[in-house]
Design a protein around this motif. Structure first.
Motif, PDB file in Angstrom:
ATOM      1  N   LEU A   1      17.601 -29.546  18.383  1.00  0.00           N
ATOM      2  CA  LEU A   1      18.545 -29.028  19.366  1.00  0.00           C
ATOM      3  C   LEU A   1      19.249 -27.762  18.917  1.00  0.00           C
ATOM      4  CD1 LEU A   1      20.251 -32.378  20.440  1.00  0.00           C
ATOM      5  CD2 LEU A   1      18.780 -30.969  21.874  1.00  0.00           C
ATOM      6  N   ASP A   2      19.607 -27.716  17.659  1.00  0.00           N
ATOM      7  CA  ASP A   2      20.455 -26.627  17.153  1.00  0.00           C
ATOM      8  C   ASP A   2      19.600 -25.480  16.639  1.00  0.00           C
ATOM      9  OD1 ASP A   2      22.814 -25.369  16.684  1.00  0.00           O
ATOM     10  OD2 ASP A   2      23.329 -26.489  14.889  1.00  0.00           O
ATOM     11  N   GLU A   3      18.727 -24.950  17.513  1.00  0.00           N
ATOM     12  CA  GLU A   3      17.788 -23.917  17.089  1.00  0.00           C
ATOM     13  C   GLU A   3      18.490 -22.651  16.636  1.00  0.00           C
ATOM     14  OE1 GLU A   3      15.148 -23.415  20.348  1.00  0.00           O
ATOM     15  OE2 GLU A   3      14.168 -25.368  20.074  1.00  0.00           O
ATOM     16  N   ALA A   4      19.643 -22.373  17.238  1.00  0.00           N
ATOM     17  CA  ALA A   4      20.359 -21.142  16.873  1.00  0.00           C
ATOM     18  C   ALA A   4      21.140 -21.296  15.573  1.00  0.00           C
ATOM     19  CB  ALA A   4      21.315 -20.747  18.001  1.00  0.00           C
ATOM     20  N   ARG A   5      21.196 -22.526  15.042  1.00  0.00           N
ATOM     21  CA  ARG A   5      21.921 -22.804  13.792  1.00  0.00           C
ATOM     22  C   ARG A   5      23.368 -22.290  13.836  1.00  0.00           C
ATOM     23  NH1 ARG A   5      17.703 -25.047  13.635  1.00  0.00           N
ATOM     24  NH2 ARG A   5      16.316 -25.353  11.859  1.00  0.00           N
ATOM     25  N   ASP A   6      24.003 -22.447  14.987  1.00  0.00           N
ATOM     26  CA  ASP A   6      25.378 -21.966  15.106  1.00  0.00           C
ATOM     27  C   ASP A   6      26.390 -23.104  15.060  1.00  0.00           C
ATOM     28  OD1 ASP A   6      24.877 -23.148  17.504  1.00  0.00           O
ATOM     29  OD2 ASP A   6      25.333 -21.412  18.746  1.00  0.00           O
ATOM     30  N   GLY A   7      25.940 -24.292  14.651  1.00  0.00           N
ATOM     31  CA  GLY A   7      26.865 -25.401  14.447  1.00  0.00           C
ATOM     32  C   GLY A   7      27.344 -26.080  15.702  1.00  0.00           C
ATOM     33  N   ARG A   8      26.629 -25.918  16.829  1.00  0.00           N
ATOM     34  CA  ARG A   8      27.085 -26.562  18.063  1.00  0.00           C
ATOM     35  C   ARG A   8      26.725 -28.040  18.116  1.00  0.00           C
ATOM     36  NH1 ARG A   8      25.212 -21.988  21.187  1.00  0.00           N
ATOM     37  NH2 ARG A   8      23.505 -23.288  21.947  1.00  0.00           N
ATOM     38  N   VAL A   9      25.778 -28.492  17.300  1.00  0.00           N
ATOM     39  CA  VAL A   9      25.327 -29.880  17.355  1.00  0.00           C
ATOM     40  C   VAL A   9      25.802 -30.619  16.105  1.00  0.00           C
ATOM     41  CG1 VAL A   9      23.341 -31.422  17.492  1.00  0.00           C
ATOM     42  CG2 VAL A   9      23.316 -29.235  18.720  1.00  0.00           C
ATOM     43  N   HIS A  10      26.468 -31.740  16.332  1.00  0.00           N
ATOM     44  CA  HIS A  10      26.984 -32.559  15.234  1.00  0.00           C
ATOM     45  C   HIS A  10      26.389 -33.958  15.356  1.00  0.00           C
ATOM     46  CE1 HIS A  10      30.034 -29.463  14.370  1.00  0.00           C
ATOM     47  NE2 HIS A  10      30.023 -29.309  15.675  1.00  0.00           N
ATOM     48  N   ILE A  11      26.287 -34.642  14.247  1.00  0.00           N
ATOM     49  CA  ILE A  11      25.727 -35.993  14.252  1.00  0.00           C
ATOM     50  C   ILE A  11      26.603 -36.922  13.420  1.00  0.00           C
ATOM     51  CG2 ILE A  11      23.350 -35.245  14.639  1.00  0.00           C
ATOM     52  CD1 ILE A  11      22.818 -35.595  11.647  1.00  0.00           C
ATOM     53  N   ALA A  12      26.552 -38.202  13.772  1.00  0.00           N
ATOM     54  CA  ALA A  12      27.259 -39.223  12.995  1.00  0.00           C
ATOM     55  C   ALA A  12      26.528 -40.542  13.193  1.00  0.00           C
ATOM     56  CB  ALA A  12      28.709 -39.349  13.443  1.00  0.00           C
ATOM     57  N   THR A  13      26.320 -41.265  12.121  1.00  0.00           N
ATOM     58  CA  THR A  13      25.637 -42.556  12.214  1.00  0.00           C
ATOM     59  C   THR A  13      26.645 -43.677  12.464  1.00  0.00           C
ATOM     60  OG1 THR A  13      25.751 -42.845   9.815  1.00  0.00           O
ATOM     61  CG2 THR A  13      23.753 -41.847  10.714  1.00  0.00           C
ATOM     62  N   ALA A  14      26.287 -44.571  13.359  1.00  0.00           N
ATOM     63  CA  ALA A  14      27.115 -45.751  13.636  1.00  0.00           C
ATOM     64  C   ALA A  14      26.317 -46.720  14.480  1.00  0.00           C
ATOM     65  CB  ALA A  14      28.406 -45.366  14.359  1.00  0.00           C
ATOM     66  N   ASP A  15      26.552 -47.999  14.264  1.00  0.00           N
ATOM     67  CA  ASP A  15      26.050 -49.051  15.136  1.00  0.00           C
ATOM     68  C   ASP A  15      27.126 -49.262  16.190  1.00  0.00           C
ATOM     69  OD1 ASP A  15      25.333 -51.418  16.391  1.00  0.00           O
ATOM     70  OD2 ASP A  15      24.729 -52.420  14.543  1.00  0.00           O
ATOM     71  N   VAL A  16      26.809 -49.020  17.467  1.00  0.00           N
ATOM     72  CA  VAL A  16      27.837 -49.094  18.493  1.00  0.00           C
ATOM     73  C   VAL A  16      28.413 -50.498  18.644  1.00  0.00           C
ATOM     74  CG1 VAL A  16      26.966 -47.120  19.792  1.00  0.00           C
ATOM     75  CG2 VAL A  16      26.132 -49.422  20.343  1.00  0.00           C
ATOM     76  N   ALA A  17      27.716 -51.509  18.143  1.00  0.00           N
ATOM     77  CA  ALA A  17      28.254 -52.861  18.198  1.00  0.00           C
ATOM     78  C   ALA A  17      29.445 -53.044  17.263  1.00  0.00           C
ATOM     79  CB  ALA A  17      27.168 -53.879  17.837  1.00  0.00           C
ATOM     80  N   ASP A  18      29.632 -52.116  16.348  1.00  0.00           N
ATOM     81  CA  ASP A  18      30.721 -52.154  15.375  1.00  0.00           C
ATOM     82  C   ASP A  18      31.828 -51.218  15.858  1.00  0.00           C
ATOM     83  OD1 ASP A  18      32.447 -51.695  13.194  1.00  0.00           O
ATOM     84  OD2 ASP A  18      30.847 -51.959  11.731  1.00  0.00           O
ATOM     85  N   ALA A  19      32.903 -51.778  16.376  1.00  0.00           N
ATOM     86  CA  ALA A  19      33.962 -50.971  16.975  1.00  0.00           C
ATOM     87  C   ALA A  19      34.565 -49.985  15.984  1.00  0.00           C
ATOM     88  CB  ALA A  19      35.050 -51.882  17.535  1.00  0.00           C
ATOM     89  N   GLU A  20      34.815 -50.430  14.759  1.00  0.00           N
ATOM     90  CA  GLU A  20      35.428 -49.545  13.764  1.00  0.00           C
ATOM     91  C   GLU A  20      34.491 -48.398  13.403  1.00  0.00           C
ATOM     92  OE1 GLU A  20      36.927 -51.570  10.365  1.00  0.00           O
ATOM     93  OE2 GLU A  20      38.298 -52.847  11.517  1.00  0.00           O
ATOM     94  N   ALA A  21      33.195 -48.704  13.293  1.00  0.00           N
ATOM     95  CA  ALA A  21      32.229 -47.664  12.943  1.00  0.00           C
ATOM     96  C   ALA A  21      32.118 -46.618  14.047  1.00  0.00           C
ATOM     97  CB  ALA A  21      30.867 -48.291  12.671  1.00  0.00           C
ATOM     98  N   VAL A  22      32.108 -47.066  15.300  1.00  0.00           N
ATOM     99  CA  VAL A  22      32.034 -46.127  16.422  1.00  0.00           C
ATOM    100  C   VAL A  22      33.286 -45.256  16.463  1.00  0.00           C
ATOM    101  CG1 VAL A  22      31.947 -45.899  18.930  1.00  0.00           C
ATOM    102  CG2 VAL A  22      30.543 -47.590  17.795  1.00  0.00           C
ATOM    103  N   GLY A  23      34.421 -45.876  16.299  1.00  0.00           N
ATOM    104  CA  GLY A  23      35.667 -45.110  16.299  1.00  0.00           C
ATOM    105  C   GLY A  23      35.684 -44.060  15.203  1.00  0.00           C
ATOM    106  N   ALA A  24      35.252 -44.429  14.007  1.00  0.00           N
ATOM    107  CA  ALA A  24      35.222 -43.482  12.898  1.00  0.00           C
ATOM    108  C   ALA A  24      34.232 -42.349  13.168  1.00  0.00           C
ATOM    109  CB  ALA A  24      34.856 -44.208  11.608  1.00  0.00           C
ATOM    110  N   ALA A  25      33.071 -42.680  13.740  1.00  0.00           N
ATOM    111  CA  ALA A  25      32.064 -41.657  14.035  1.00  0.00           C
ATOM    112  C   ALA A  25      32.581 -40.659  15.062  1.00  0.00           C
ATOM    113  CB  ALA A  25      30.781 -42.317  14.540  1.00  0.00           C
ATOM    114  N   ILE A  26      33.216 -41.156  16.101  1.00  0.00           N
ATOM    115  CA  ILE A  26      33.738 -40.252  17.129  1.00  0.00           C
ATOM    116  C   ILE A  26      34.876 -39.406  16.578  1.00  0.00           C
ATOM    117  CG2 ILE A  26      35.000 -40.197  19.330  1.00  0.00           C
ATOM    118  CD1 ILE A  26      33.188 -42.447  20.296  1.00  0.00           C
ATOM    119  N   ARG A  27      35.744 -39.986  15.760  1.00  0.00           N
ATOM    120  CA  ARG A  27      36.823 -39.192  15.160  1.00  0.00           C
ATOM    121  C   ARG A  27      36.260 -38.082  14.277  1.00  0.00           C
ATOM    122  NH1 ARG A  27      39.136 -44.332  14.820  1.00  0.00           N
ATOM    123  NH2 ARG A  27      38.540 -44.586  12.634  1.00  0.00           N
ATOM    124  N   ALA A  28      35.180 -38.376  13.551  1.00  0.00           N
ATOM    125  CA  ALA A  28      34.557 -37.351  12.714  1.00  0.00           C
ATOM    126  C   ALA A  28      33.978 -36.222  13.562  1.00  0.00           C
ATOM    127  CB  ALA A  28      33.463 -37.978  11.843  1.00  0.00           C
TER     128      ALA A  28
END
Length: 267
Positions: free
Chosen positions: A45-72
Motif C-alpha cells: 500500500l505504501d508505495e510512496a514510502r511517505d509514512g501514510r500506512v501504519h500497522i499494529a498486531t492484535a487479536d480483536v478478541a482481546d479488548a486490551e490488545a485492540v485498545g493498545a493497537a489503536i492507541r499506537a
C-alpha cells in the motif's frame, strides 16, 4: 489529514478498503493478528514510502490488545476519523458437531471484536463531535444458514448493536453504518468452502460471490454518504428489507430445497 483504522486490514475486504483510502491520500492504519501479512500489506500500500500506512498486531478478541493497537496507531497518525470493523472468521459446522471453543471463537472475533474496536475510538469521536464507524456484518446476518449457527449469531447480533449505537451516536455527531456483504472472493472464502455443508450451499449459492474490490467500493461510497445499512445486490436488499414480512415463505422454500438435496444424496 483523515485517519482511517481498519481491523482485519491485512487481506480481503479490509485490504481493498485500505487501497481506496490510500489512493485518496488518507492516513491508514491496519490491525490484524499476523505480523507478516500486515507488513506485506503495508509495503504493497505504501508505495510512496511517505509514512501514510501504519500497522499494529492484535487479536480483536482481546479488548486490551485492540485498545493498545489503536492507541499506537493514533499516536502515529492522529485521532481515528473512520473505523472499519472488518476482522472476522467463519468455521462452518453443524451445531451439534462443532466444538464449543470454535463456536465461542466466532462470537469473540466477529461480535465482541467489533465492539472492542468501537469502544477504543468511540469516546474520543464523541468528544470531537465527529467520526464514522462501519461494521462489516454479512449476508449471513440476514438469514439463518445450516452449518453457520455461530457465524449467523455473531453477524445478526452486529445489526442489533449497530441499530442501538446509531441512536446513541447520532446526537453526538458520530455516524454508525453496517454492511451485509455476500460471499466475497477472499482467501478466507476458499478455506470456508472446503468445510461448507451442502445444505448451506442451497441458500448461499443463490448469490454469486463479489470481488473484494467491488464490495469495498460500495462500502466506502456508503460511508461517504452517511448511509446506515448497506446491501449488495437485489437478493440481499430484499432479504434486508422484506425478510421479516415473508420469513415463513422463505423458510418453506429452502426447507423444500434441502429435503430434495437429501433425497438425491441418500444411498
Amino acid at each position: 489529514m483523515t485517519h482511517v483504522v481498519i481491523t482485519g486490514g491485512s487481506s480481503g475486504i479490509g485490504l481493498a478498503v485500505a487501497r481506496i483510502y490510500v489512493r485518496r491520500g488518507y492516513r491508514v492504519s491496519l490491525i490484524a493478528r499476523g505480523a507478516a501479512a500486515l507488513e506485506a500489506a503495508r509495503i504493497a500500500l505504501d508505495e510512496a514510502r511517505d509514512g501514510r500506512v501504519h500497522i499494529a498486531t492484535a487479536d480483536v478478541a482481546d479488548a486490551e490488545a485492540v485498545g493498545a493497537a489503536i492507541r499506537a496507531c493514533e499516536a502515529a497518525a492522529g485521532p481515528c476519523d473512520i473505523l472499519i470493523c472488518s476482522a472476522g472468521i467463519v468455521t462452518p459446522s453443524p451445531f451439534d458437531a462443532q466444538a464449543p471453543a470454535d463456536f465461542d471463537r466466532q462470537i469473540a472475533i466477529n461480535l465482541s471484536g467489533s465492539v472492542h474496536a468501537v469502544r477504543a475510538v468511540y469516546a474520543r469521536m464523541c468528544a470531537r463531535g465527529q467520526g464514522r464507524i462501519m461494521l462489516v456484518s454479512s449476508g449471513a446476518g440476514l438469514i439463518g444458514i445450516p452449518g453457520y449457527a455461530a457465524y449467523c449469531a455473531s453477524k445478526f447480533a452486529l445489526r442489533g448493536f449497530a441499530e442501538a449505537l446509531r441512536s446513541e451516536a447520532r446526537p453526538k455527531g458520530v455516524t454508525i453504518s453496517i454492511c451485509f456483504p455476500p460471499d466475497t472472493q477472499t482467501p478466507q472464502l476458499e478455506r470456508e468452502r472446503a468445510a461448507r455443508p451442502a445444505e448451506a450451499e442451497v441458500i448461499m449459492g443463490q448469490v454469486k460471490p463479489w470481488s473484494a474490490e467491488h464490495v469495498a467500493t460500495r462500502l466506502v461510497r456508503a460511508l461517504d454518504r452517511g448511509r446506515f445499512d448497506v446491501y449488495f445486490g437485489l437478493t440481499l436488499l430484499a432479504l434486508g428489507r422484506l425478510a421479516p414480512l415473508v420469513r415463513p415463505l422463505i423458510d418453506r422454500y429452502f426447507d423444500r430445497q434441502i429435503r430434495r438435496l437429501h433425497r438425491v444424496t441418500e444411498p
